[in-house]
Each structure stands twice: as C-alpha cells, then as structure tokens.
Motif scaffolding. Structure first.
Motif, short mmCIF file in Angstrom:
data_model
loop_
_atom_site.label_atom_id
_atom_site.label_comp_id
_atom_site.label_asym_id
_atom_site.label_seq_id
_atom_site.Cartn_x
_atom_site.Cartn_y
_atom_site.Cartn_z
N ALA A 134 72.02 53.34 50.54
CA ALA A 134 72.72 52.06 50.68
C ALA A 134 72.08 51.01 49.80
O ALA A 134 72.78 50.21 49.15
CB ALA A 134 72.70 51.62 52.15
N LEU A 135 70.74 51.05 49.80
CA LEU A 135 70.01 50.10 48.97
C LEU A 135 70.38 50.32 47.50
O LEU A 135 70.67 49.37 46.76
CB LEU A 135 68.50 50.28 49.17
N GLU A 136 70.39 51.58 47.17
CA GLU A 136 70.75 51.95 45.79
C GLU A 136 72.12 51.37 45.41
O GLU A 136 72.33 50.77 44.35
CB GLU A 136 70.77 53.48 45.67
N GLN A 151 62.82 48.03 46.46
CA GLN A 151 62.89 49.43 46.07
C GLN A 151 61.53 49.95 45.59
O GLN A 151 61.09 51.04 45.97
CB GLN A 151 63.93 49.59 44.96
N SER A 152 60.89 49.06 44.75
CA SER A 152 59.58 49.49 44.25
C SER A 152 58.56 49.55 45.37
O SER A 152 57.64 50.37 45.36
CB SER A 152 59.12 48.52 43.16
N GLN A 153 58.75 48.70 46.38
CA GLN A 153 57.83 48.73 47.53
C GLN A 153 57.98 50.03 48.31
O GLN A 153 57.04 50.54 48.88
CB GLN A 153 58.13 47.55 48.46
N LEU A 154 59.25 50.51 48.30
CA LEU A 154 59.53 51.67 49.14
C LEU A 154 58.84 52.94 48.63
O LEU A 154 58.62 53.89 49.36
CB LEU A 154 61.04 51.92 49.20
N VAL A 155 58.56 52.89 47.33
CA VAL A 155 57.91 54.08 46.76
C VAL A 155 56.53 54.26 47.43
O VAL A 155 55.80 53.29 47.65
CB VAL A 155 57.74 53.90 45.24
N ASN A 156 56.27 55.50 47.74
CA ASN A 156 54.98 55.83 48.34
C ASN A 156 54.75 55.18 49.70
O ASN A 156 53.65 54.81 50.06
CB ASN A 156 53.80 55.45 47.41
N GLN A 157 55.76 54.98 50.43
CA GLN A 157 55.60 54.46 51.80
C GLN A 157 55.95 55.55 52.80
O GLN A 157 56.67 56.50 52.49
CB GLN A 157 56.57 53.28 52.03
N THR A 158 55.45 55.36 53.97
CA THR A 158 55.80 56.31 55.01
C THR A 158 57.24 56.09 55.42
O THR A 158 57.79 55.01 55.22
CB THR A 158 54.90 56.09 56.26
#
Lengths: 192, 749
Positions: free
Chosen positions: B375-377, B350-357
């Motif tokens: 879904a991840l949430e 989840q933290s990786q997803l932040v600021n990703q394209t």
C-alpha cells in the motif's frame, strides 16, 4: 375620484378647450321655439324606403281623401278597358300645373318616375337613378397583392397573382388574410 | 406573360452602392391649428349694404364646409364637417366642438361625428349639421339682434339631393335661424359658371362622389347627369385597406386622414396605366418611384460603446482571467508543495522500514494508517505520478510517454493468486479494457478518415474521367437539396397554421402516442405493436417536435450541404455562376415582393425607423386609377371615361350639338387635381370619338374653392333673387316648395 394635481399644461389645455367650446356660447340667432323632431336623423336607405312607403299609401287613399284633386289617369290604368293605356299615358305626360305645387314633393318625384317608365321623354333626376350603371368594358386583372398585371388566379384562394414569387406569398398568408385581399377588390364571400 | 419573362434581368447596377438614402416624408393629417376669433366687421358691412345685396354663402361639402360673404373673394371659414359633444363628469360641464377644433382634445376626438352619411353627399345627421351652422354663424359674427340670422343664405347641395334632406335643411334655416331667404345650387355648376362655362360637360370629382353633368346654354341637363360613387374619401379608404394588408403588423397608428393626404401628396394618374404598372417595381428608377413615409418612432436605445470603452472592457476581462489563472497556479503550486512534502515523508518512511522488525514495520505503517508495504508502495507511486504531472503542467514540458501498462496478472488463473493479487488483477483487467476501447475508437476514426479520403479520391477520379456526368450528379444533388429546403420551410409554415394537413398529422401522431391503445402498426393476430423494434419508429418524436430541438443537429443541415455542392459547381461548372446560387436567387435585390414592401433598399428588421416606414409605390397610381377602372376596387360601376363617352355619344344625341359639349370638358373638384387627370380624360375620350372631333379639356382655376366662389358670384347677381325662396313663401307653401333655376336641382319639371 382622485384628482390629479393640475399641471401647467393641463391648465392651459383646459383654458383652450373652454375657449373652443361652443356649447356654452350664447347663440342668440337661434329660435327659442325650434324643437326639431327627435327622429330626424335618417340614413339614405331609410329615406328612400320611407318615400316609397308614403307614396304607396297616398296613392291608395288618393281618391277618397279629398285633399287634392284626384288624377283620373292615375287610377285608370287599363283594367276597365274603356280607356286604352296609350291614351292614359299620353294624358299623364301633361306637365303638372301650378296648383299641384302644393302637393307633396316626394310624391311628385315618385309619380314622375313611375310615369317615366319607358314613355316619358325627360325623366326626373333622382338620387338613385343618376347612379352610374355597371361597366360594359372588359375588366382587366391585377395582382391582388402587388397591383401588377395578373395573368394567373390561385384556384384555392381565388386571388389573382403576378408571378410565382407572389404565389409563394399567397401560400404563406395567414388564415382569413386572403379573404381580406378579396374584400379590397369586392370579390369576397358575403355570408347572409 | 409567363413569370419567367417577368423576372427582371440581373440588376445592372448594384443597388447598395449607388442608391442614396431615401427621402422621408412625414405623415400629414388634419389637426387642430388655432382658435378662430369671431369676426363682426363683415357682418356690419353686409348690413350696411341693405337687403338683397349681401348673402351668407355656404358650400356645404362633405369634405369641407366653406362659409363666407357673397361680396368677398374667398370664404372666411374652412371647416371639416365634424362635431363632438361630451360631458366632463369631473367638472360637470358639457363641451361641444366643431370642425378642426375637435382635434384639439383626445376625448373630443373620441366622440367625433360627421354630418354626412359615409361616402355620400347627403346630410344624415342634423344635430351635427345644426352645430356646424351654429359655429359658422358664431364665427361670422351674427349677433341675432333682429331675432335670428338676418341675412339671406345661399347653400350648395349634392346633385339630386334627396327631398327629405332638402326639406330638413330648409326647415332648419327658416325655423331655427329665421333667415329671410334661402337658395340652393349645385357646387359643380357654380364652379362651371364661375369659370365662364356655357355649354359643356362638367366632370366633378369631389370628396364623396364623382358627377358628370352636361350643361347646355348655362342650364344643366340633370336628367343626363350620372354619379359614380367614388371620390377622395373612397380613395383614402381604399389606400388604408391596401396599407393594412401590405403592412399587417405596422406598429404606427394609421388613420384615414393621413391616407387622404397621402393620396393628395403622392398619388398621380398614370398616362398609360397598364404599361406603367407592369414596370413599376423594376429596379431601374425604383428609388424615384418609391416614396417612403416615415412614421414617428422611438429608437431602441442600444448603448453604443466607444472603441476605448470596448478595449477597456476587454482588458478588464483579460485582467480578471489572468488573476484567476494566477490564483489557480498559486493553489496548484501549494498543492504541489504539499504533495512533494508528503512524498518525501513517505519515501523517508520507506527507507526507515528497511531493516526493521516486522512488528516495528507494522507499528510504523499503522501510524500512517497504511495496511502493508504494498500500500505504501502504491501511495508513493501515485504521489510521484501526480507530482510529476503537476510539474509538467506548470512548466509545460512534453507529455510523458504513458508507462507501458502492466497486465502481468491477467494470464494467471485466479486460483494461483492471493487476495491482494486478485484485486490487482481486477484493476489490470479494467485498465486493459479501457485502453483497448480507446484504441478501437482511434482505429475507427482513422478508418472513417480513410473512407472519406477514399470517397474524395474516387469523386475526383470520377470528375476527371467524365466531368459532364459528375456535374449532372452535382446539379441533381443541388436540386434535391433546394427542394428539401423548400419543403422544410413549407412544413414549418404549415405547422404554424392549425388547419393545415401537416398540423393535423402531427396532432394525430401525438394523440396516437399518448393513447393507451395505439392503433398504428397493429398487425393481424399480434397485440404488441412492436413500437421501437424498428429504429425508424422513433422518428415519430422528431415529427411531432416543432421547436428546433437539439436532435435537429444530428440531421445534416441541407443549407450547409447545399453550400458545398454549390461551391463545387462554381468551381467546375462553367455555366454555374454566382447568380445561380440559391443565396443569390433569394437575395432581396431579386425579390419583387421586397421591392413592393421595402423599396429599392435593403431592409433591416432590427431598425425601428424602418419598421415605422410605409413605402408607397404601386399604390401611387393604383389608387387614383380606380376612378377610371372602378372594378379595381370592386366597385361595380362604369368608369368615368365610359360614363362621359356614353353621355356624349349616345345620351345627348337628341340635342344635336354634340361638338359644342366636346369643346368644353370641364374638370372641377378636389379629386380631379391628380397629375395627368386631364390627359387621361383626353386620351380616354379620343378613343370613343371620331378622329376629327374637337375635344377641349380644361380644369377649373381652383378646383376646390371655385364652387364657393361661383356661389358667391351668383348670389351677387340678379338670377339669385328670383331663385331664392323667401321666408314668406316658405311659410305659405311649406318646406317642400322650391324654385328651379339653371344651377340647381330640379324636383318638378
């Protein structure tokens, strides 16, 4: 047939019953010529029936057989009218003489019984006539289940009972059991 | 007597605490004892005495054949008049046994036959009789060297023996055994003579019958003799009948021989029958009146575990449980760790997803096979919840307050929502339904509780206001319940009986339910029977079910309700004590039937020993009483007192020496040996006689053996010689020739 292996106990038992057995023991005191009648075993009912039948037949053939002196009063039982019955019974009350000892014993017995019908002073004792008569006394009622005094009778089963607890037992009796209780008192129904 | 008057007062003593264990009597029966050696010594001495000075004396009774020598004091042989003959096909040998020897072998026992006609003193089986005589002569050492039994024979016979039976016996003695002479006499008269009786009334109660014979100047007046068809054998048969009825499912083997010894050992005559029998089953002293016969049994082996063993087993079980718990905990821990790892992994994602394209996000999510960020949430939330739950479980912390459910979407109309939200809304709706249902149930419960509390309160208020009315209500309720329980029991019992009304109704219901065209409940103009419309219709299934089905549990158990009602009554009703409860009233200590069947002690149906017990109580006086009141056993004859009184007061009137007879009422025979027999005779006769009449009752010295002894004494005297029929006389005059004498039957006057 498979023979079981003889064990010491069974051998001892065989020895014992061989010792007790009287079939193979010689009985020198018995007569060699004794041949009993094959049909000698009779029950009381048959014996009594036979005696009556035999008597009836000998009575009928008495006069013409010639085997024994006919008794005039036997046949003169008040049909012809020239002898009064009173006289005939009076003469029949005479004691049988010794010559009659050779006559059939059962006939004597029966004859005496017939004579004893009312008039004779000393009737003979026979197996049937010494039997006790029905009781004249009041019959007390006892509970069929417990034997205690029974003031009540169940109209359904006809059983006598002591109290309501016993009555409860009567009501739970299985089929036919009530009849068995009655049978012990001789009050059961006999179907013929 | 009303039943209530018969109810025993509450037992003053608590039976359990005071009564000692019952004395147990073993059943006794005739059995094989030992081989009897033939004895030749007496035979030799008899021969040396010369003819006419010795005789073989045989008391030919239906219970025992006793045989011996006239010059001896007692009989040498005592045997049961039974015979058994069979062929062992295996070894091709025929066996024949006589007397007690029959009991030595089971096969022999199966072929047992008796010489006498059942219930009479008349010999009816001559093959058996001959074998018994063979046995007697063998054991008495007769060697037959002079061609037969070369000794005079003296034999007893029953009163008024049938001519045919006597003739058959005479034939056998002379034809088969070639005896030099034969004399018959009546056993009871021999016994009287032996006891020096001259004038009196002989009352002889033996194995198969009872005789009352007046004797005048040593001569029997046989024409006045009377027979009652009741003796020891009939008593035993009667007791057997009673026992079979008393214990219909008795597991042991009960036979007539055992009953005979029970009659001898345990029965006695009551002095006051009606008074004694009425109190026989009362609690006081029942332990003395109740005799227990213990039949052999094998105790069911219940492995009795010792205390330590039990403790060890419990420990083992506990140990096993602990191990399982440990294992489960370990597994849970493993799962927890795995879950935690997973959770960490997803959180990192989840933290990786932040600021990703968007593309990158899509790639990362696809890798984890997740559809979108929501879904991840959800996944994270789920895991987090389960991890927390598992931790609480392991650590045992307080139950977490349920998260306020989120019903935010429910109010939003469907057309304003996208697909994902619609699904969410559906889930929310389900959750809401569930929660609401749970809440409703909770409220229902609370209301029910409140209702019960209210009822209780109202009840208490009523009680406080008017105790009497309240109590009356309770009493009525209790009566209703008792009635209900009784009815239930009765119905249960009725259903066991196939012919009962209850069973028939049940069968009818079943047939009706199974039939295609049920006839029940059809109303006019309506083909449909409406079965099931009414809830009560379904009750029919309860009616036809006999087994205690599960739906019985729905119904309130009247037993439990009764307990609570009785509890209330005990508490508030001063007149209602422990004794009034149904339990106390149906308690075995109050039960007459229990006292009758099981005596004064509790009965344990599990105990094999107790199942193999016969309790003799009422029977102890009921069986011997029959001779005084034959109607008890259904015998349509006058009792012994009535017979004796009739002979004494009316039938002997012509003789005019009535008092002479009264001075010697003589009792002999095995069945007169009951305790109190003489007293009952005395009391019974007293009531028929004038107050000043002399009345003497006496017993024979030995009621059983005196008949034989009397015959032996008679055979040693001179009277016998004139009464015996010699072989010559037999050959000349035939088998029916007989000589009359004082102690014998008379066939021609």
């Amino acid at each position: 047939m498979r023979m079981a292996p003889p064990t010491p106990e069974s051998e001892a038992h065989q020895a014992l019953i061989a010792q007790l057995d009287i079939h193979s023991i010689p009985k020198p005191f018995r007569s060699q010529t004794w041949k009993p009648n094959q049909r000698r075993n009779k029950n009381i009912k048959t014996i009594l029936g036979d005696a009556v039948r035999k008597e009836a037949s000998t009575m009928a053939t008495q006069e013409n057989s010639g085997a024994a002196t006919p008794l005039p009063d036997d046949s003169g039982t008040s049909t012809n009218g020239d002898v009064t019955p009173a006289v005939s019974t009076a003469s029949s009350m005479l004691q049988p003489n010794l010559a009659q000892a050779s006559r059939n014993l059962s006939k004597l017995v029966l004859e005496r019984n017939m004579k004893s019908n009312g008039f004779s002073t000393a009737p003979n004792a026979t197996y049937t006539n010494i039997e006790s008569a029905p009781s004249m006394a009041h019959k007390r009622h006892y509970c069929d289940i417990t034997g205690l005094p029974a003031p009540y009778t169940d109209p359904k089963t006809r059983l006598r009972y002591h109290n309501k607890e016993v009555f409860g037992v009567i009501r739970t009796l299985g089929q036919g059991v009530a009849e068995q209780y009655l049978e012990a008192r001789g009050a059961h129904t006999i179907l013929k | 007597m009303a039943p209530s008057a018969m109810d025993p007062a509450p037992p003053a003593l608590q039976p359990e605490s005071i009564i000692t264990p019952a004395k147990l009597y073993p059943p006794r029966e005739t059995r094989f004892e030992k081989y009897i050696e033939p004895e030749t010594d007496a035979y030799r001495s008899a021969r040396s005495r010369g003819s006419g000075n010795a005789a073989i004396v045989i008391d030919n009774g239906s219970s025992f054949t006793r045989a011996g020598w006239s010059f001896e004091d007692s009989p040498r042989l005592n045997l049961v008049p039974i015979f058994s003959k069979y062929r062992d096909r295996k070894i091709g040998k025929t066996y024949a046994f006589v007397g007690q020897d029959v009991y030595s072998d089971t096969t022999a026992r199966g072929h047992m036959r008796t010489a006498f006609e059942a219930g009479s003193g008349i010999v009816s089986n001559w093959d058996v009789m001959e074998s018994i005589l063979d046995y007697v002569f063998i054991k008495m050492g007769i060697d037959g060297q002079n061609g037969g039994v070369d000794m005079p024979i003296v034999m007893t016979e029953t009163v008024a023996n049938l001519p045919y039976s006597r003739k058959s016996m005479t034939e056998i003695i002379f034809e088969c055994y070639n005896a030099p002479s034969l004399a018959y006499g009546i056993d009871a008269l021999f016994s009287y003579d032996y006891n020096n009786g001259k004038t009196g009334l002989v009352v002889s109660s033996s194995h198969s019958s009872t005789h009352v014979i007046p004797v005048l100047h040593s001569k029997a007046i046989l024409t006045q003799a009377t027979r009652l068809n009741w003796g020891g054998l009939q008593s035993a048969e009667y007791l057997l009948k009673l026992m079979k009825l008393k214990y219909p499912t008795f597991p042991g083997k009960v036979n007539s021989s055992q009953m005979e010894s029970m009659v001898q050992d345990h029965c006695y005559l009551s002095k006051e029958y009606d008074q004694e029998i009425a109190k026989y089953l009362d609690w006081t002293g029942l332990e003395d009146r109740d005799h227990v016969i213990q039949y052999p049994y094998t105790e069911e082996i219940i492995v009795q575990k010792s205390e330590e063993e039990l403790a060890r087993i419990a420990e083992k079980r506990k140990e096993g449980g602990r191990r399982l718990q440990e294992q489960a905990a370990k597994m849970r821990l493993q799962k927890l760790v795995a879950k935690e790892e997973q959770l960490d992994h997803y959180r990192e994602l989840q933290s990786q997803l932040v600021n990703q394209t968007k593309k990158e996000i899509k790639r990362l999510l696809d890798e984890e096979e997740l559809k979108d960020e929501a879904a991840l949430e959800r996944k994270i939330k789920e895991l987090d919840k389960s991890v927390r739950k598992a931790r609480i479980k392991d650590v045992g912390g307080p139950e977490e307050e349920a998260e306020e459910p989120d019903y935010s979407l429910l109010d939003t109309p469907d057309d304003q929502l996208d697909e994902a939200d619609l699904r969410k809304k559906r889930l929310q709706r389900m959750a809401k339904g569930n929660n609401e249902a749970r809440a409703r149930a909770k409220a229902e419960k609370a209301r029910e509780q409140a209702r019960i509390d209210e009822e209780k309160r109202a009840d208490e208020e009523k009680r406080e206001k008017d105790l009497e009315v309240w109590l009356q209500e309770r009493r009525n309720a209790r009566l209703d319940l008792v009635q209900k329980i009784k009815e239930r029991d009765r119905l249960k019992a009725d259903l066991g009986n196939r012919k009962s009304l209850a069973s028939q109704i049940r069968m009818k219901s079943i047939a009706n339910l199974a039939s295609d065209a049920p006839t029940k409940k059809r109303r006019r103009g309506n083909d449909d029977d409406n079965f099931g419309m009414n809830d009560d219709d379904w009750g029919v299934y309860r009616q036809i079910a006999t087994a205690d089905g599960s739906d019985d549990e729905e119904e309130e158990d009247p037993g439990v309700t009764l307990k609570s009602v009785e509890g209330d009554l005990l508490k508030y009703d001063p007149d209602f004590t422990e004794e009034h409860t149904l339990d106390a009233q149906t308690d075995w200590t109050k039960s007459l039937v229990h006292a009758f069947l099981r005596g004064p002690r509790p009965f344990d149906p599990q105990s094999q020993a107790e199942a193999h017990q016969i309790h003799l109580n009422v029977e102890r006086i009921r069986v011997p009483e029959v001779i005084f009141q034959p109607s008890i056993a259904g015998l349509d004859q006058a009792g012994i007192i009535e017979i004796a009184a009739d002979i004494l007061t009316t039938r002997l009137n012509g003789i005019g020496q009535q008092n002479e007879f009264l001075k010697d009422i003589f009792l002999t025979g095995g069945a007169t040996m009951f305790q109190n027999f003489d007293e009952r005779m005395r009391d019974g006769l007293r009531s028929h006689l004038p107050a000043d009449a002399p009345l003497v009752i006496r017993r024979a010295k030995d009621p059983i053996l005196d008949a034989w002894k009397g015959a032996a004494k008679w055979a040693s005297g001179n009277k016998w010689k004139t009464a015996a029929v010699s072989r010559e006389e037999y050959l000349e005059k035939g088998a029916e020739y007989s000589k009359e004498h004082d102690l014998g039957n008379a066939y021609s006057a």
